[in-house]
Enzyme design. Structure first.
Site, PDB file in Angstrom:
ATOM      1  N   GLU A   1       0.000  -8.994 -13.212  1.00  0.00           N
ATOM      2  CA  GLU A   1      -1.405  -9.397 -13.059  1.00  0.00           C
ATOM      3  C   GLU A   1      -2.269  -9.007 -14.238  1.00  0.00           C
ATOM      4  O   GLU A   1      -3.029  -9.813 -14.759  1.00  0.00           O
ATOM      5  CB  GLU A   1      -2.014  -8.789 -11.782  1.00  0.00           C
ATOM      6  CG  GLU A   1      -1.828  -9.629 -10.536  1.00  0.00           C
ATOM      7  CD  GLU A   1      -0.409  -9.562 -10.011  1.00  0.00           C
ATOM      8  OE1 GLU A   1       0.354  -8.713 -10.490  1.00  0.00           O
ATOM      9  OE2 GLU A   1      -0.082 -10.339  -9.107  1.00  0.00           O
TER      10      GLU A   1
ATOM     11  N   HIS B   1      -3.062  -5.988   2.179  1.00  0.00           N
ATOM     12  CA  HIS B   1      -3.136  -7.412   1.878  1.00  0.00           C
ATOM     13  C   HIS B   1      -4.296  -8.099   2.571  1.00  0.00           C
ATOM     14  O   HIS B   1      -4.299  -9.316   2.693  1.00  0.00           O
ATOM     15  CB  HIS B   1      -1.824  -8.110   2.282  1.00  0.00           C
ATOM     16  CG  HIS B   1      -0.668  -7.762   1.400  1.00  0.00           C
ATOM     17  ND1 HIS B   1      -0.047  -6.535   1.439  1.00  0.00           N
ATOM     18  CD2 HIS B   1      -0.033  -8.465   0.440  1.00  0.00           C
ATOM     19  CE1 HIS B   1       0.933  -6.506   0.542  1.00  0.00           C
ATOM     20  NE2 HIS B   1       0.958  -7.661  -0.073  1.00  0.00           N
TER      21      HIS B   1
END
Lengths: 360, 450
Positions: A90, A159
Site C-alpha cells: 500500500e 476491517h
C-alpha cells in the site's frame, strides 16, 4: 400537526414555497435499475475512455476484475497500461500513484478497503493533500483514492473502521461518501475530473444494492457536484443528516415515523469535505431539530463536526432542542452477528433518537 | 624597483614562454603562482589525472584578446596585456581517468575515463561554488535567526548535485528529500528565490508557504520532509514517463538513513517488476542524522540493496565520476533496462541540520580530513588548473562574482516582505471556485482562491 403549523408560521416569507413543497412528490419517468457496483464501474469506464491520462491501480483490480468486482471488464477493455495490478504494497503503490499524478497523469488508486489505507496514509496526507499548498500552487496532485469504507458483514475489528472523520479532518483533501447509484456514478466522475486529491469512500454493503438511475444519470457526461448535499426527502419536523449507507436507514426510519405523523427531512451529505453546511442550516431553520446519523465512532466524528458547525452558525437560534448524534458504538467492531448488529445504528435507534429529540 | 620588476618578469617570460611580461608587482606574483601550481606535483589523495604538459602559447600580439581583469587596475591605459593569458592558451578538452565504480549485477559499468571541456569544467565549478556559497550563507542567516525551523545544508556534497544535473536532460525529472537546496538550484530555481523561501518571504519560490523542504520547479518535485516518502513518488514519476512514452526518466534520491525505509523496497519491487525508468540514488554521506551508517544498517552496501536491481557504487566527491555514472544509468533507463540503484559516497560538512553541531557523533578531525583532502570543489579546481584549463584568477573572479550574487540574494531575502495574510489561505485546491476557510474562531473567515 402543531409542529408543522409552527414551522409554517416560522417560515415567514417562505410561506408559499413551503406550502408548494408539500405537494405530491412526482416520481421520475421509468428509469433503469443499476447497482452501486455497476454505477461505479460505468463511471470508471467512461472516464478511462474520456481521458487518456486516467488509469486505475490497486490490488486485484485488473485480472481478478476487482476484489469486489467493481472494476469488472476494465482490464479486458483497456489493458495492462490503464488497469494495473499491484503487489500488496500500500505505502509503495500509493506513493507511486501520487508521484504519477504529480507528473501529469490522473490515477485512480484503489484500496481494497480503507483500513489498508492506514499503511499509506502518509502518502495521502503529506504527499498528496498538502502539496498544492506547500508549493503555493506550483504542484497539483489530481488523484482519486477509492475503496470500501466502514462496516461490512462479519469482517471484525480490523476491517470495519470508518475513515470519514480521519480524512475529512485534513485541509487539501476532498472527501466524498456516496449513498446510491446516482451518487456513486456522478460523484466518482466528478472526483476523477477534479484536479485535487479526492478520497472516495464507498460501502461494501451497498455494492449489490440496485437503485433507479434516471436517463440523465445514464449519460456519459453526468456528474454530481462536489460540495453539495442532496435533499432526499422533505419534511418539517426534524432534519436528519447522514451519509453513505445510513441515508437509506434514515429514509426507512422516516417512512415509519410518517405513519405517526412525524415528517422527517432527510439530507444526504454526499460530500463530507467540503461540507454543505448551508443546506443543513436551511433545513434546521425550518424543522428546528437536528439528528445526525453515521456509522463511524462518535468521538471527533462527522456528527460532532455537524453539531459544532450548527452551533457556530445562524441555525443555532432555531434549534428547539440540542442536536443529537446517532453513531456506531464506541468499540472496535465485534465479530458475532448479534454484537455486530448492535454496534452500528439500526432503524430503531434512529427512530428512538428522533423521538427523544422531539420529546415525543 | 621598476628595473627589478622588469628583470623578474622577463625571466618569468623566458621560463614560461610568454611574450608579454607582467607590468605590476601583483601581475608578477600571479604569474609566479601560476607557474608554481602548474609545476608542483599532485596531492596523493586526489583522483589520478592524466597530466598533460602545458602547451606553449602561440605568439600573440601585444594587445591581449582576454578581457582585462576587473579587479586589477592597470598601471597605464596603454598597458595591453593583463596577467591572464588569452583563452587560446587554455586546453579546450581533456580526458581524465576517474575511479572505477563497484558493480552489482552488472557486467560492465560506467567508463573509467571522462571527457571534460573547459566550458563544462567552468560550469560545474560555478554550479558547485554557487551551491557552496549559498549553503554557507544560509548557515549565516540561520545563526542570525533570519532563517528558522529546519535547514539541512548540503555543503560537501556539491559534486552529487552538479554531476547528476550534468548527466540528465532538462526534460528529465528529479525528486529528493529534505537536503534539497542544491537540487532546487540545479533544477532551475535562482539563489534569490531559494534564500527568499528560506527566510519565509513572498519572493520565495513557494511564496513563503513551503520553507526549506518544500521548494518545487518544473520537473523538480521537491523537497520532501518525510524520510523515504519521496522514493515511491519518484517511482511514480518514472511510471508516468513510461506511460507517456516520452523517453524521460526520474532520478530519485534518498540518503543512507532513508535506505532502511520499507517503502523503498516496495518501490524497488514495483520498479523492477514494471521496468520503470527510475534511477534510485542513495547519497551516502555516512550519517543518518546522528547515527552512522554502520549503526543503522545491517548492510552498508547501499548499491546492493536493490537486490535483483543492478547497482553501482560511485565516488560522490568527484563530479566527473558522478556524471559518468548517472549518464550510464540514464542510458540504461532510456533503453528500457531500468531501474537501477546507485550509491554516491559523499560527505556533509555540516551537521544533519542547523540544530545539530555535527560533532557529537564524529570527530572534527574527520571533517577536516575530508575538507582538506577530498573537497569536491577543490578536486575539480585542481583538475582544471593542472590541465591548464583555467587560470587561478579566472576562478577567483568567478568566486567573487558568485559571492556577490549570493550576498545580493541574501540581502533581498532579508528585506523582502513576508507573505500577506490575504494569501495565507490560498492554494488549498486547484481550479476550484473561491471558498471560505475558517480562521481561528467562528467569526474569522478567510477567502481561499486557487
Amino acid at each position: 400537526m402543531a409542529l408543522s403549523v409552527k414551522s409554517v408560521l416560522r417560515s415567514g416569507r417562505n410561506f408559499v414555497s413551503v406550502l408548494r413543497r408539500r405537494a405530491f412528490h412526482r416520481s421520475a419517468p421509468a428509469a433503469v435499475q443499476v447497482t452501486v457496483r455497476d454505477a461505479l464501474n460505468q463511471a470508471m469506464d467512461e472516464e478511462l475512455e474520456r481521458d487518456e491520462r486516467v488509469f486505475l491501480l490497486g490490488e486485484e483490480v485488473a485480472q481478478y476484475d476487482g476484489a469486489y468486482k467493481v472494476s469488472r471488464g476494465l482490464w479486458k477493455k483497456y489493458g495492462d497500461r490503464r488497469v494495473i495490478d499491484t503487489p500488496i504494497s500500500e505505502m509503495g503503490f500509493t506513493g507511486i500513484a501520487v508521484g504519477a499524478a504529480m507528473a501529469g497523469l490522473r490515477p485512480i488508486c484503489e484500496f481494497m478497503t480503507f483500513n489498508f489505507s492506514m499503511q499509506a496514509i502518509d502518502q495521502v496526507i503529506n504527499s498528496a493533500a498538502k502539496t498544492y499548498y506547500m508549493s503555493a500552487g506550483l504542484q497539483a496532485v489530481p488523484i482519486v483514492f477509492r475503496g470500501p469504507n466502514g462496516a461490512s458483514a462479519g469482517v471484525a475489528a480490523q476491517h470495519s473502521q470508518c475513515f470519514a472523520a480521519w480524512y475529512a479532518h485534513c485541509p487539501g483533501l476532498k472527501v466524498l461518501s456516496p449513498w446510491n447509484s446516482e451518487d456513486a456514478k456522478g460523484l466518482l466522475k466528478s472526483a476523477i475530473r477534479d484536479d485535487n486529491p479526492v478520497v472516495f469512500l464507498e460501502n461494501e454493503l451497498m455494492y449489490g444494492v440496485a437503485f433507479d438511475m434516471s436517463d440523465e444519470a445514464q449519460s456519459k457526461d453526468f456528474t454530481v457536484p462536489i460540495g453539495k448535499a442532496k435533499l432526499e426527502r422533505q419534511g418539517c419536523d426534524v432534519t436528519l443528516v447522514s451519509h453513505s449507507r445510513y441515508v437509506g436507514h434514515c429514509l426507512d426510519a422516516a417512512a415509519v415515523l410518517a405513519k405517526e405523523g412525524i415528517e422527517c427531512e432527510v439530507i444526504n451529505l454526499r460530500t463530507i469535505r467540503p461540507m454543505d453546511v448551508e443546506s443543513i442550516e436551511a433545513s434546521v431553520m425550518k424543522t428546528n431539530h437536528l439528528v445526525t446519523v453515521e456509522g463511524g465512532w462518535p468521538q471527533f466524528g462527522v456528527g460532532a463536526e455537524i453539531c459544532a458547525k450548527i452551533m457556530e452558525g445562524a441555525a443555532f437560534n432555531y434549534l428547539d432542542a440540542p442536536a443529537t448524534r446517532v453513531t456506531g458504538v464506541d468499540i472496535p467492531m465485534p465479530y458475532a452477528k448479534i454484537l455486530e448488529d448492535n454496534s452500528v445504528p439500526q432503524i430503531k435507534d434512529i427512530i428512538f433518537s428522533i423521538k427523544k429529540t422531539l420529546n415525543v | 624597483m621598476q628595473n627589478m620588476l622588469t628583470l623578474l618578469s622577463n625571466a618569468l617570460c623566458r621560463i614560461t614562454g610568454r611574450t608579454a611580461g607582467a607590468q605590476t608587482v601583483s601581475e608578477l606574483l600571479i604569474g609566479l603562482s601560476e607557474y608554481v601550481s602548474l609545476t608542483s606535483p599532485a596531492a596523493p589523495d586526489l583522483a589520478q589525472t592524466q597530466r598533460l604538459p602545458p602547451k606553449p602559447p602561440p605568439v600573440v600580439c601585444a594587445r591581449a584578446t582576454a578581457p582585462p581583469l576587473a579587479s586589477t587596475p592597470l598601471a597605464t591605459p596603454a598597458a595591453h596585456v593583463t596577467a591572464s593569458r588569452s583563452f587560446a592558451d587554455f586546453t579546450p578538452q581533456v580526458t581524465l581517468d576517474i575511479k572505477k565504480c563497484d558493480l552489482h549485477r552488472l557486467e560492465e559499468g560506467p567508463p573509467v575515463k571522462a571527457e571534460l571541456t573547459r566550458e563544462q569544467g567552468l560550469q560545474y565549478y560555478r554550479t558547485m561554488q554557487t551551491v557552496r556559497r549559498m549553503e554557507l550563507k544560509a548557515d549565516q542567516l540561520y545563526k542570525q535567526k533570519i532563517i528558522r525551523g529546519f535547514c539541512h545544508l548540503y555543503d560537501g556534497q556539491e559534486a552529487c548535485a552538479a554531476g547528476v544535473e550534468a548527466a540528465i536532460k532538462s526534460t528529465d525529472h528529479l525528486i529528493t528529500a529534505y537536503r534539497a537546496h542544491a537540487y532546487t538550484y540545479t533544477r532551475g530555481v535562482s539563489v534569490k528565490e531559494i534564500l527568499c523561501e528560506l527566510t519565509g518571504r513572498r519572493g520565495g519560490v513557494s511564496k513563503g508557504k513551503g520553507g526549506s523542504m518544500h521548494m518545487y520547479a518544473p520537473r523538480f518535485y521537491g523537497g520532501n520532509g518525510i524520510v523515504g516518502a519521496q522514493v515511491p513518488l519518484g517511482a511514480g514519476i518514472a511510471l508516468a514517463c513510461q506511460y507517456l512514452g516520452n523517453s524521460q526518466l526520474c532520478v530519485t534520491l534518498y540518503g543512507d538513513g532513508a535506505a532502511n525505509q520499507g517503502q523503498l523496497f516496495e518501490s524497488f519491487n514495483m520498479a523492477a517488476l514494471w521496468k520503470l525508468p527510475c534511477i534510485f540514488v542513495c547519497e551516502n554521506n555516512q550519517y543518518g542524522m546522528g547515527t552512522s551508517a554502520e549503526r543503522a544498517s545491517a548492510s552498508v552496501d547501499y548499491y546492493k540493496r536493490g537486490d535483483y536491481i543492478p547497482g553501482i557504487r560511485v565516488d560522490g566527491m568527484d563530479v566527473l565520476c558522478v556524471r559518468e555514472a548517472v549518464k550510464f544509468a540514464a542510458d540504461l533507463c532510456r533503453d528500457g533496462k531500468g531501474p537501477i540503484v546507485m550509491e554516491l559516497q559523499t560527505y556533509r560538512y555540516h551537521g544533519h541540520s542547523m540544530s545539530d553541531p555535527g560533532v557529537s557523533y564524529r570527530s572534527r578531525e574527520e571533517i577536516q580530513e575530508v575538507r582538506s583532502k577530498n573537497d569536491p570543489i577543490a578536486l575539480l579546481k585542481e583538475q582544471m588548473l593542472s590541465n591548464n584549463m583555467a587560470s587561478v584568477e579566472e576562478l577567483k573572479e568567478m568566486d567573487i562574482a558568485i559571492r556577490k550574487e549570493v550576498e545580493e540574494a541574501a540581502q533581498f531575502a532579508t528585506a523582502d516582505p513576508e507573505p500577506s495574510l490575504d494569501d495565507m489561505c490560498n492554494h488549498v485546491f486547484k481550479n476550484d471556485p473561491p471558498l471560505e476557510v475558517r480562521g481561528t474562531n467562528p467569526w474569522s473567515v478567510f477567502k481561499s482562491v486557487s
